[in-house]
Design a protein around this motif. Structure first.
Motif, PDB file in Angstrom:
ATOM      1  N   ASP A   1       0.842  -1.190   0.000  1.00  0.00           N
ATOM      2  CA  ASP A   1       0.000   0.000   0.000  1.00  0.00           C
ATOM      3  C   ASP A   1       0.879   1.243   0.000  1.00  0.00           C
ATOM      4  OD1 ASP A   1      -2.096  -1.738   0.168  1.00  0.00           O
ATOM      5  OD2 ASP A   1      -2.677  -1.217   2.221  1.00  0.00           O
ATOM      6  N   THR A   2       0.598   2.157  -0.935  1.00  0.00           N
ATOM      7  CA  THR A   2       1.446   3.343  -1.046  1.00  0.00           C
ATOM      8  C   THR A   2       0.647   4.423  -1.768  1.00  0.00           C
ATOM      9  OG1 THR A   2       3.613   4.154  -1.850  1.00  0.00           O
ATOM     10  CG2 THR A   2       2.474   2.553  -3.240  1.00  0.00           C
ATOM     11  N   THR A   3       1.329   5.464  -2.180  1.00  0.00           N
ATOM     12  CA  THR A   3       0.702   6.503  -2.987  1.00  0.00           C
ATOM     13  C   THR A   3       1.531   6.722  -4.242  1.00  0.00           C
ATOM     14  OG1 THR A   3       1.906   8.298  -1.864  1.00  0.00           O
ATOM     15  CG2 THR A   3      -0.259   7.680  -0.976  1.00  0.00           C
ATOM     16  N   LEU A   4       0.854   7.203  -5.269  1.00  0.00           N
ATOM     17  CA  LEU A   4       1.518   7.545  -6.527  1.00  0.00           C
ATOM     18  C   LEU A   4       0.968   8.882  -6.980  1.00  0.00           C
ATOM     19  CD1 LEU A   4       3.326   6.952  -8.969  1.00  0.00           C
ATOM     20  CD2 LEU A   4       1.435   5.651  -9.970  1.00  0.00           C
ATOM     21  N   GLY A   5       1.823   9.895  -6.975  1.00  0.00           N
ATOM     22  CA  GLY A   5       1.382  11.231  -7.344  1.00  0.00           C
ATOM     23  C   GLY A   5       0.274  11.736  -6.446  1.00  0.00           C
ATOM     24  N   GLY A   6       0.297  11.316  -5.180  1.00  0.00           N
ATOM     25  CA  GLY A   6      -0.731  11.742  -4.249  1.00  0.00           C
ATOM     26  C   GLY A   6      -1.957  10.864  -4.226  1.00  0.00           C
ATOM     27  N   HIS A   7      -2.025   9.864  -5.083  1.00  0.00           N
ATOM     28  CA  HIS A   7      -3.184   8.969  -5.149  1.00  0.00           C
ATOM     29  C   HIS A   7      -2.874   7.681  -4.383  1.00  0.00           C
ATOM     30  CE1 HIS A   7      -4.715  11.588  -8.244  1.00  0.00           C
ATOM     31  NE2 HIS A   7      -3.631  11.397  -8.978  1.00  0.00           N
ATOM     32  N   PRO A   8      -3.767   7.210  -3.531  1.00  0.00           N
ATOM     33  CA  PRO A   8      -3.529   5.933  -2.857  1.00  0.00           C
ATOM     34  C   PRO A   8      -3.639   4.767  -3.827  1.00  0.00           C
ATOM     35  CG  PRO A   8      -5.729   6.751  -2.358  1.00  0.00           C
ATOM     36  CD  PRO A   8      -5.046   7.837  -3.133  1.00  0.00           C
ATOM     37  N   VAL A   9      -2.707   3.845  -3.740  1.00  0.00           N
ATOM     38  CA  VAL A   9      -2.769   2.613  -4.530  1.00  0.00           C
ATOM     39  C   VAL A   9      -2.516   1.450  -3.583  1.00  0.00           C
ATOM     40  CG1 VAL A   9      -2.196   3.542  -6.808  1.00  0.00           C
ATOM     41  CG2 VAL A   9      -0.346   2.992  -5.231  1.00  0.00           C
ATOM     42  N   ALA A  10      -3.242   0.370  -3.789  1.00  0.00           N
ATOM     43  CA  ALA A  10      -3.199  -0.756  -2.862  1.00  0.00           C
ATOM     44  C   ALA A  10      -2.311  -1.871  -3.383  1.00  0.00           C
ATOM     45  CB  ALA A  10      -4.612  -1.283  -2.634  1.00  0.00           C
ATOM     46  N   ALA A  11      -1.731  -2.604  -2.466  1.00  0.00           N
ATOM     47  CA  ALA A  11      -0.921  -3.762  -2.826  1.00  0.00           C
ATOM     48  C   ALA A  11      -1.752  -4.709  -3.685  1.00  0.00           C
ATOM     49  CB  ALA A  11      -0.439  -4.472  -1.568  1.00  0.00           C
ATOM     50  N   GLY A  12      -1.151  -5.171  -4.761  1.00  0.00           N
ATOM     51  CA  GLY A  12      -1.832  -6.070  -5.677  1.00  0.00           C
ATOM     52  C   GLY A  12      -2.451  -5.381  -6.867  1.00  0.00           C
ATOM     53  N   ASP A  13      -2.664  -4.057  -6.775  1.00  0.00           N
ATOM     54  CA  ASP A  13      -3.183  -3.314  -7.920  1.00  0.00           C
ATOM     55  C   ASP A  13      -2.127  -3.248  -9.024  1.00  0.00           C
ATOM     56  OD1 ASP A  13      -5.551  -2.829  -6.668  1.00  0.00           O
ATOM     57  OD2 ASP A  13      -5.218  -0.687  -6.324  1.00  0.00           O
ATOM     58  N   LEU A  14      -2.578  -3.078 -10.248  1.00  0.00           N
ATOM     59  CA  LEU A  14      -1.681  -2.827 -11.369  1.00  0.00           C
ATOM     60  C   LEU A  14      -1.805  -1.370 -11.777  1.00  0.00           C
ATOM     61  CD1 LEU A  14      -2.142  -5.970 -13.667  1.00  0.00           C
ATOM     62  CD2 LEU A  14      -0.606  -5.638 -11.724  1.00  0.00           C
ATOM     63  N   VAL A  15      -0.676  -0.771 -12.137  1.00  0.00           N
ATOM     64  CA  VAL A  15      -0.640   0.632 -12.556  1.00  0.00           C
ATOM     65  C   VAL A  15       0.117   0.725 -13.866  1.00  0.00           C
ATOM     66  CG1 VAL A  15      -0.046   2.993 -11.910  1.00  0.00           C
ATOM     67  CG2 VAL A  15      -0.596   1.324 -10.131  1.00  0.00           C
ATOM     68  N   ILE A  16      -0.385   1.563 -14.776  1.00  0.00           N
ATOM     69  CA  ILE A  16       0.272   1.766 -16.062  1.00  0.00           C
ATOM     70  C   ILE A  16       0.381   3.261 -16.317  1.00  0.00           C
ATOM     71  CG2 ILE A  16      -1.889   1.681 -17.404  1.00  0.00           C
ATOM     72  CD1 ILE A  16      -0.284   0.092 -19.548  1.00  0.00           C
ATOM     73  N   GLY A  17       1.456   3.674 -16.954  1.00  0.00           N
ATOM     74  CA  GLY A  17       1.669   5.086 -17.245  1.00  0.00           C
ATOM     75  C   GLY A  17       1.547   5.367 -18.729  1.00  0.00           C
ATOM     76  N   SER A  18       0.937   6.498 -19.076  1.00  0.00           N
ATOM     77  CA  SER A  18       0.859   6.931 -20.473  1.00  0.00           C
ATOM     78  C   SER A  18       2.095   7.750 -20.801  1.00  0.00           C
ATOM     79  CB  SER A  18      -0.401   7.758 -20.712  1.00  0.00           C
ATOM     80  OG  SER A  18      -0.376   8.328 -22.011  1.00  0.00           O
ATOM     81  N   LEU A  19       3.039   7.146 -21.512  1.00  0.00           N
ATOM     82  CA  LEU A  19       4.260   7.851 -21.893  1.00  0.00           C
ATOM     83  C   LEU A  19       3.941   9.013 -22.830  1.00  0.00           C
ATOM     84  CD1 LEU A  19       6.575   4.768 -22.593  1.00  0.00           C
ATOM     85  CD2 LEU A  19       6.495   6.163 -20.521  1.00  0.00           C
ATOM     86  N   ALA A  20       2.990   8.798 -23.732  1.00  0.00           N
ATOM     87  CA  ALA A  20       2.646   9.839 -24.699  1.00  0.00           C
ATOM     88  C   ALA A  20       2.064  11.054 -23.995  1.00  0.00           C
ATOM     89  CB  ALA A  20       1.667   9.290 -25.732  1.00  0.00           C
ATOM     90  N   ALA A  21       1.141  10.839 -23.060  1.00  0.00           N
ATOM     91  CA  ALA A  21       0.556  11.967 -22.330  1.00  0.00           C
ATOM     92  C   ALA A  21       1.609  12.671 -21.493  1.00  0.00           C
ATOM     93  CB  ALA A  21      -0.586  11.476 -21.451  1.00  0.00           C
ATOM     94  N   ALA A  22       2.487  11.913 -20.853  1.00  0.00           N
ATOM     95  CA  ALA A  22       3.525  12.508 -20.018  1.00  0.00           C
ATOM     96  C   ALA A  22       4.464  13.391 -20.829  1.00  0.00           C
ATOM     97  CB  ALA A  22       4.316  11.408 -19.312  1.00  0.00           C
ATOM     98  N   ASN A  23       4.789  12.967 -22.040  1.00  0.00           N
ATOM     99  CA  ASN A  23       5.698  13.742 -22.879  1.00  0.00           C
ATOM    100  C   ASN A  23       5.053  14.995 -23.456  1.00  0.00           C
ATOM    101  OD1 ASN A  23       8.055  12.333 -22.553  1.00  0.00           O
ATOM    102  ND2 ASN A  23       7.731  10.993 -24.317  1.00  0.00           N
ATOM    103  N   HIS A  24       3.735  15.136 -23.278  1.00  0.00           N
ATOM    104  CA  HIS A  24       3.028  16.344 -23.707  1.00  0.00           C
ATOM    105  C   HIS A  24       2.499  17.125 -22.500  1.00  0.00           C
ATOM    106  CE1 HIS A  24       2.595  15.765 -28.210  1.00  0.00           C
ATOM    107  NE2 HIS A  24       3.187  14.652 -27.828  1.00  0.00           N
ATOM    108  N   ASP A  25       3.112  16.902 -21.356  1.00  0.00           N
ATOM    109  CA  ASP A  25       2.668  17.556 -20.130  1.00  0.00           C
ATOM    110  C   ASP A  25       3.145  19.011 -20.114  1.00  0.00           C
ATOM    111  OD1 ASP A  25       2.108  18.416 -17.545  1.00  0.00           O
ATOM    112  OD2 ASP A  25       2.642  16.499 -16.640  1.00  0.00           O
ATOM    113  N   PRO A  26       2.217  19.983 -20.094  1.00  0.00           N
ATOM    114  CA  PRO A  26       2.641  21.386 -20.100  1.00  0.00           C
ATOM    115  C   PRO A  26       3.368  21.812 -18.836  1.00  0.00           C
ATOM    116  CG  PRO A  26       0.262  21.217 -19.779  1.00  0.00           C
ATOM    117  CD  PRO A  26       0.756  19.835 -20.109  1.00  0.00           C
TER     118      PRO A  26
END
Length: 401
Positions: free
Chosen positions: A300-325
């Motif tokens: 159990d932890t947080t990611l970017g201020g969001h709580p995420v639980a042990a066992g959950d899967l998380v995926i990141g959008s590289l395309a969206a991140a590279n267009h982050d203003p």
């Protein structure tokens, strides 16, 4: 997650689609809000998606909290009755499915072969391959760039580097394209994966019997007791697919993007000093690998201020991140004069793309050579984009001059 947005229509395909060169508005709105979304990944898992640069970088940079090797088998494998033992065997050697200590051990064997210094030695050969294909295009008088240039150039390079017969390219490129296609039914994708393993297993056996001067031969000669056949198969398949699919789509999409920005094309063609920055901007702006591989939350932890639980899967959008203003000013505008940003096109952290130096060399050679050879290059029909695929790109790019 109280701030999580549920998107019933958000499948892996939607999260990995674009409108031409544009990100889907749903994705940019998610990034602007700072919320997360529940999605189905292209592999069939349910996962939480993050889109902001800081969150994606955090996800990729912390293998202690977010692990690739803790991700369970795809649902299609489970439904087919294939067990965890087989899944682990299939993941052997796949650096994008492993974490330390196995990842550290295998990557250390390979890193020396992909240093910038070592890759620079390949420049003359890359130039020969590029010239060979440009000559053929010139004789033909027009081209379908994907088939005639963008796909065969990196395919030939990775085949020679890895030790794969180039005559087999039609077979493995078709197989990889179908595997990466989000519309391919899961049973068919599993069958293709079985064929890929069988093909690479036969190559590994040949290299075991007679190791050459290529990468597979080096691993066998220098690390025979430290690497298993399953690991060699995994390494070979990963490098073969990644080595031609990513760069191929960068070359085709990058050519189309520059044709739509003729002033920037002229800079790439005429100013050698501008090419490196232009390649970095194209990598950021295009980000052909939509998202990273899903990672499992181990506590159990947080990611970017969001709580995420042990066992959950998380995926990141590289395309969206590279267009982050928050990171890049006016991020949706292509600007090859832009100072290079710390983009995530090659990922981040310990899983940063091993072949990045090679991909950069191929693009730095290919783009200016193409535009110098054909200064009047133009579209000769409608480009056909690849949709619902793990790696964005073009099926066809008809050109004339």
């Amino acid at each position: 997650m109280t701030d999580q947005v549920a998107h019933e229509a958000w499948t892996g395909e939607v999260a990995a689609q674009r409108d031409g060169f544009e990100l889907l508005p749903e994705v940019t709105a998610l990034r602007a809000s700072g919320e997360t979304a529940r999605v189905a990944t292209p592999f069939g898992h349910a996962a939480t998606m993050v889109t902001r640069y800081a969150d994606v970088r955090e996800l990729h940079g912390d293998p202690e909290r977010f692990r690739l090797d803790a991700v369970p088998p795809p649902p299609a494998m489970v439904e087919a009755g294939r067990d965890m033992k087989e899944w682990r065997r299939r993941q052997a050697g796949n650096l994008l499915g492993q974490d330390p200590p196995d990842h550290t051990r295998l990557r250390r064997m390979l890193t020396g072969e992909f240093t910038v210094k070592r890759m620079k030695r390949l420049v003359p050969r890359v130039e020969e391959i590029v010239t060979q294909h440009l000559d053929a295009m010139e004789r033909a008088g027009r081209t379908e760039l994907v088939e005639d240039f963008a796909l065969p150039v990196p395919s030939m390079v990775i085949c020679e580097l890895l030790g794969v017969p180039y005559d087999d390219r039609a077979e493995f490129t078709e197989r990889s394209a179908r595997t990466l296609d989000g519309t391919t039914p899961p049973p068919e994708r599993m069958r293709l994966a079985d064929e890929s393993r069988a093909y690479m297993t036969s190559l590994v056996a040949r290299h075991r019997a007679d190791p050459g001067d290529d990468l597979l031969g080096m691993l066998i000669r220098e690390h025979s007791g430290d690497v298993t056949d399953d690991e060699l198969v995994g390494i070979g398949n990963l490098l073969l697919v990644a080595g031609h699919e990513t760069t191929s789509n960068m070359l085709s999409l990058g050519t189309l993007a520059l044709l739509e920005h003729p002033d920037q094309l002229a800079r790439v063609r005429d100013d050698p000093e501008s090419v490196d920055a232009a390649v970095e901007e194209l990598l950021r702006w295009l980000t052909v690998v939509h998202g990273g591989f899903p990672r499992a939350v181990v506590r159990d932890t947080t990611l970017g201020g969001h709580p995420v639980a042990a066992g959950d899967l998380v995926i990141g959008s590289l395309a969206a991140a590279n267009h982050d203003p928050q990171v890049v000013a006016d991020p949706d505008t292509l600007d090859v004069t832009r100072a290079p940003s710390p983009h995530l096109a090659f990922g981040h952290g310990i899983h940063h793309c091993l072949g990045a130096p090679l991909a950069r060399i191929e693009m730095r050679v290919a783009f200016p050579a193409l535009f110098r050879r054909f200064p009047t290059l133009r579209l000769d029909g409608e480009p056909e984009f690849r949709h619902r695929t793990l790696i964005y790109g073009l099926h066809r790019l008809p050109l004339a001059w």
